[in-house]
Design a protein around this motif. Structure first.
Motif, mmCIF file in Angstrom:
data_model
loop_
_atom_site.group_PDB
_atom_site.id
_atom_site.type_symbol
_atom_site.label_atom_id
_atom_site.label_comp_id
_atom_site.label_asym_id
_atom_site.label_seq_id
_atom_site.Cartn_x
_atom_site.Cartn_y
_atom_site.Cartn_z
ATOM 1 N N ILE A 23 0.834 -1.205 0.000
ATOM 2 C CA ILE A 23 0.000 0.000 0.000
ATOM 3 C C ILE A 23 0.869 1.256 0.000
ATOM 4 O O ILE A 23 0.581 2.217 -0.724
ATOM 5 C CB ILE A 23 -0.975 -0.018 1.191
ATOM 6 C CG1 ILE A 23 -2.000 -1.134 0.976
ATOM 7 C CG2 ILE A 23 -1.658 1.331 1.368
ATOM 8 C CD1 ILE A 23 -2.845 -1.454 2.190
ATOM 9 N N ALA A 24 1.942 1.257 0.770
ATOM 10 C CA ALA A 24 2.851 2.409 0.792
ATOM 11 C C ALA A 24 3.489 2.612 -0.579
ATOM 12 O O ALA A 24 3.630 3.749 -1.049
ATOM 13 C CB ALA A 24 3.924 2.207 1.859
ATOM 14 N N ASP A 27 0.959 4.199 -2.817
ATOM 15 C CA ASP A 27 0.805 5.614 -2.467
ATOM 16 C C ASP A 27 1.943 6.452 -3.041
ATOM 17 O O ASP A 27 1.716 7.527 -3.600
ATOM 18 C CB ASP A 27 0.744 5.801 -0.952
ATOM 19 C CG ASP A 27 -0.572 5.352 -0.348
ATOM 20 O OD1 ASP A 27 -1.552 5.188 -1.110
ATOM 21 O OD2 ASP A 27 -0.616 5.160 0.884
ATOM 22 N N THR A 30 1.484 6.770 -6.787
ATOM 23 C CA THR A 30 0.387 7.671 -7.094
ATOM 24 C C THR A 30 0.822 9.129 -6.931
ATOM 25 O O THR A 30 0.501 9.971 -7.776
ATOM 26 C CB THR A 30 -0.816 7.375 -6.176
ATOM 27 O OG1 THR A 30 -1.179 6.004 -6.340
ATOM 28 C CG2 THR A 30 -1.995 8.252 -6.503
ATOM 29 N N GLN A 31 1.560 9.413 -5.871
ATOM 30 C CA GLN A 31 2.062 10.771 -5.653
ATOM 31 C C GLN A 31 3.012 11.190 -6.764
ATOM 32 O O GLN A 31 2.949 12.320 -7.256
ATOM 33 C CB GLN A 31 2.762 10.872 -4.305
ATOM 34 C CG GLN A 31 1.833 10.775 -3.128
ATOM 35 C CD GLN A 31 2.580 10.685 -1.803
ATOM 36 O OE1 GLN A 31 3.801 10.698 -1.774
ATOM 37 N NE2 GLN A 31 1.832 10.575 -0.715
#
Length: 49
Positions: A23-24, A27, A30-31
Motif C-alpha cells: 500500500i505504501a 501511495d 500515485t504521488q
C-alpha cells in the motif's frame, strides 16, 4: 490487485506488514504520477502562452 495480477487469496495470504508495504508503494507511485502530471500540464501551458 488487478495490476499485479494477484488473486484475492494471494492478497489475503500476505502479512499485515507486507500489505502495508504494498500500500505504501502504491501511495508513493500515485504521488509521483500526480507530480509528473502537474509538471506536464505546467509545461503545456507555457507552450501555449
Amino acid at each position: 490487485m488487478n495490476e499485479y495480477h494477484w488473486l484475492p487469496s494471494q492478497w489475503l495470504a500476505l502479512t499485515v506488514r507486507e500489505k502495508a508495504l504494498v500500500i505504501a508503494g502504491i501511495d508513493l507511485r500515485t504521488q509521483e504520477e500526480a507530480r509528473q502530471k502537474k509538471e506536464a500540464e505546467r509545461k503545456a501551458r507555457r507552450k501555449h502562452v
